[in-house]
Write an enzyme that holds these catalytic residues in place. Sequence first.
Site, mmCIF file in Angstrom:
data_model
loop_
_atom_site.group_PDB
_atom_site.id
_atom_site.type_symbol
_atom_site.label_atom_id
_atom_site.label_comp_id
_atom_site.label_asym_id
_atom_site.label_seq_id
_atom_site.Cartn_x
_atom_site.Cartn_y
_atom_site.Cartn_z
ATOM 1 N N CYS A 1 -1.458 1.710 -3.091
ATOM 2 C CA CYS A 1 -2.431 2.813 -2.902
ATOM 3 C C CYS A 1 -1.793 4.198 -2.864
ATOM 4 O O CYS A 1 -2.269 5.122 -3.516
ATOM 5 C CB CYS A 1 -3.191 2.635 -1.591
ATOM 6 N N TYR B 1 -8.904 -3.489 -11.340
ATOM 7 C CA TYR B 1 -8.570 -2.223 -10.676
ATOM 8 C C TYR B 1 -7.296 -1.595 -11.243
ATOM 9 O O TYR B 1 -7.259 -0.421 -11.589
ATOM 10 C CB TYR B 1 -8.312 -2.485 -9.189
ATOM 11 N N GLU C 1 -25.505 15.917 -4.295
ATOM 12 C CA GLU C 1 -26.942 16.082 -4.044
ATOM 13 C C GLU C 1 -27.774 15.095 -4.861
ATOM 14 O O GLU C 1 -28.896 14.752 -4.491
ATOM 15 C CB GLU C 1 -27.390 17.513 -4.321
ATOM 16 N N CYS D 1 0.824 -1.213 0.000
ATOM 17 C CA CYS D 1 0.000 0.000 0.000
ATOM 18 C C CYS D 1 0.858 1.263 0.000
ATOM 19 O O CYS D 1 0.682 2.150 -0.830
ATOM 20 C CB CYS D 1 -0.937 -0.009 1.213
ATOM 21 N N HIS E 1 -26.608 22.202 -2.569
ATOM 22 C CA HIS E 1 -26.699 22.625 -3.971
ATOM 23 C C HIS E 1 -25.712 23.745 -4.276
ATOM 24 O O HIS E 1 -25.518 24.622 -3.434
ATOM 25 C CB HIS E 1 -28.131 23.111 -4.223
ATOM 26 N N GLU F 1 -6.825 1.877 -13.322
ATOM 27 C CA GLU F 1 -6.191 3.006 -12.644
ATOM 28 C C GLU F 1 -4.923 3.462 -13.375
ATOM 29 O O GLU F 1 -4.750 4.640 -13.674
ATOM 30 C CB GLU F 1 -5.879 2.632 -11.192
ATOM 31 N N LYS G 1 0.132 5.276 -6.043
ATOM 32 C CA LYS G 1 -0.898 5.297 -7.096
ATOM 33 C C LYS G 1 -1.764 6.543 -6.958
ATOM 34 O O LYS G 1 -2.039 7.234 -7.930
ATOM 35 C CB LYS G 1 -1.743 4.021 -6.985
HETATM 36 P P1 NDP Z 1 -7.988 -7.823 -10.540
HETATM 37 O O1 NDP Z 1 -8.272 -9.159 -9.992
HETATM 38 O O2 NDP Z 1 -8.828 -6.669 -10.126
HETATM 39 O O3 NDP Z 1 -8.051 -7.884 -12.133
HETATM 40 C C1 NDP Z 1 -7.241 -8.778 -12.842
HETATM 41 C C2 NDP Z 1 -7.591 -8.666 -14.304
HETATM 42 O O4 NDP Z 1 -6.659 -9.417 -15.058
HETATM 43 C C3 NDP Z 1 -8.961 -9.204 -14.655
HETATM 44 O O5 NDP Z 1 -9.490 -8.426 -15.695
HETATM 45 C C4 NDP Z 1 -8.632 -10.620 -15.113
HETATM 46 O O6 NDP Z 1 -9.571 -11.132 -16.000
HETATM 47 C C5 NDP Z 1 -7.351 -10.389 -15.837
HETATM 48 N N1 NDP Z 1 -6.499 -11.559 -15.956
HETATM 49 C C6 NDP Z 1 -6.146 -12.424 -14.999
HETATM 50 N N2 NDP Z 1 -5.316 -13.371 -15.490
HETATM 51 C C7 NDP Z 1 -5.144 -13.070 -16.804
HETATM 52 C C8 NDP Z 1 -4.420 -13.663 -17.853
HETATM 53 N N3 NDP Z 1 -3.698 -14.757 -17.646
HETATM 54 N N4 NDP Z 1 -4.490 -13.095 -19.075
HETATM 55 C C9 NDP Z 1 -5.225 -11.995 -19.285
HETATM 56 N N5 NDP Z 1 -5.943 -11.381 -18.330
HETATM 57 C C10 NDP Z 1 -5.903 -11.921 -17.104
HETATM 58 O O7 NDP Z 1 -6.451 -7.600 -10.278
HETATM 59 P P2 NDP Z 1 -5.541 -6.312 -10.300
HETATM 60 O O8 NDP Z 1 -4.196 -6.835 -10.636
HETATM 61 O O9 NDP Z 1 -6.131 -5.222 -11.123
HETATM 62 O O10 NDP Z 1 -5.595 -5.838 -8.783
HETATM 63 C C11 NDP Z 1 -5.365 -6.770 -7.727
HETATM 64 C C12 NDP Z 1 -6.210 -6.434 -6.538
HETATM 65 O O11 NDP Z 1 -5.627 -5.346 -5.862
HETATM 66 C C13 NDP Z 1 -7.637 -5.974 -6.850
HETATM 67 O O12 NDP Z 1 -8.543 -7.026 -7.037
HETATM 68 C C14 NDP Z 1 -7.966 -5.162 -5.632
HETATM 69 O O13 NDP Z 1 -8.422 -6.027 -4.628
HETATM 70 C C15 NDP Z 1 -6.631 -4.575 -5.241
HETATM 71 N N6 NDP Z 1 -6.538 -3.187 -5.694
HETATM 72 C C16 NDP Z 1 -7.362 -2.251 -5.162
HETATM 73 C C17 NDP Z 1 -7.307 -0.951 -5.563
HETATM 74 C C18 NDP Z 1 -8.237 0.054 -4.976
HETATM 75 O O14 NDP Z 1 -8.879 -0.235 -3.970
HETATM 76 N N7 NDP Z 1 -8.378 1.238 -5.559
HETATM 77 C C19 NDP Z 1 -6.347 -0.499 -6.564
HETATM 78 C C20 NDP Z 1 -5.519 -1.555 -7.072
HETATM 79 C C21 NDP Z 1 -5.626 -2.845 -6.650
HETATM 80 P P3 NDP Z 1 -10.847 -11.950 -15.490
HETATM 81 O O15 NDP Z 1 -11.780 -10.934 -14.918
HETATM 82 O O16 NDP Z 1 -11.331 -12.591 -16.731
HETATM 83 O O17 NDP Z 1 -10.340 -12.937 -14.479
#
Ligand code: NDP
Length: 463
Positions: A56, A189, A457, A51, A452, A193, A59
Amino acid sequence: MSADRHDDAALLHFDLIVIGGGSGGLAAAFRAAEYGQRVAVLEPQLLGGTCVNVGCVPKKAMWLAADLGQRIRQAAQLGFDLPADGRGGFDWPKFITDRQRYIHGIHESYRKRLDRDGILVLPSRGRLAGQDRVECEDGTCLTAPHIVLAAGSHPVRPDVPGAELGAISDDFFRWCDAPPRVAIIGGGYIAIELGGVLQALGSQVDICVREQRLLRQADAELVTQLQENYCQQGIDLVFGYGLKALHREADGRLQLEAVDGSLRSGYDAVLFATGRRPNTGDLGLDSVGITPDAGGNIPVDAWQATPAPGVYAVGDICGCGPTLTPVAIAAARRLCDRLFGGKPDAKLDADNVPSVVFSHPPLAMVGLTEAQAREVHGDDVHVYRSNFRPMREALAESTQRSLFKLICVGDERRVVGIHLLGDAADEILQGFAVALKMGATLDDLHDTVAIHPTSAEEVVLMR
Ligand code: NDP
């Protein structure tokens, strides 16, 4: 407390040992120390974990810079005397210096608090060596009746040829400028982002997603609006994309090969945002009979207890509930309230956890999506929405739109989901999340006089 020498037997025994000094681990250590416990934290790298160092915090700093960049471009359109494209002059390395100074301040404040609370920090990996025993890298053994595993997670690359040519989010935070052309693999996510940040700071971004939409866990209508906004910002969204391999081209740039054989060429960088995996590699789990699940998560019950007596886990390493920093912190504090604070019922409530995707604009959500609500409540679901152009976008004649949505159930229209895509949604949601958790109904929202003119709102005016 000095960590220089710990050969004094009295120093080797603690009330609590925490493996991992990220958000969850430190929260456990601080809360236990508040209850007068002797605590040791093992952290081989920077305090604050993902984080603070590669998640976080940096980012959000980059998001703020990107947001400012977008506002400067709007300001040029609204009569301010600035270059018409507003892009000139962002000194990325200077901004990184400011960002890292901010992060250094967090490290310092952790240090001070750890010292003040008498918490021993050992710059070492820790390995379970039996039920109440943790071994450091130099062979030193610490014992404690309670051990918290909080070693976090790491980003993973997909298992395709050439994957090593692509970057992960940890690498992104070392970049010192915006690569001209970037492909991001993944639609979660991190893809949303970092894609938004890079596009706003000057890259041409393509986001390649294997699904037919971004962000599977969010409300579909908001995601559709976000996708429209992103396309208008110039991001190329490629859906149904299966990556087969990554290649280095003759000019040094990168090429994506898809499973259907098509090629996408000319990328200066490829960023994998394809999920994270718990750091369970060398934790000695066998020695206490813990077996991670298929995703590498350490199994825990609702009390953060693993199958091994006295061994607990919080945060990304156990993946219980959403893998979010505040969830790890909440779980750790409640665990220590229960173990040391005389609160036997304390445990994490993982329902209705609000979260924000720091897209442009941000997408904030709490509770059920419309689809989830219909699964649980069938036809007794009532949806209210407001799709609008916020004043600044309208003044600048921008086509970017906000979408706010309330999901209610039953005759009393109890609010079970709040979904906000729009300027300041990240700041607006927290208070409304309290209302949802307290059982607010649509009438309660309507009974609250609007502020407002604001975007917020809209939440109390939807009908
Ligand atoms: P996520 O799980 O959110 O998303 C992963 C993405 O990668 C999905 O679209 C998934 O597809 C895809 N994917 C997974 N494996 C493959 C592959 N082999 N080939 C192609 N695409 C693939 O993971 P992130 O890495 O974005 O983030 C990890 C976690 O970190 C988040 O889930 C969240 O919990 C946390 N996070 C929170 C944030 C916040 O609160 N603002 C910011 C950043 C991270 P599919 O959906 O088909 O599985």
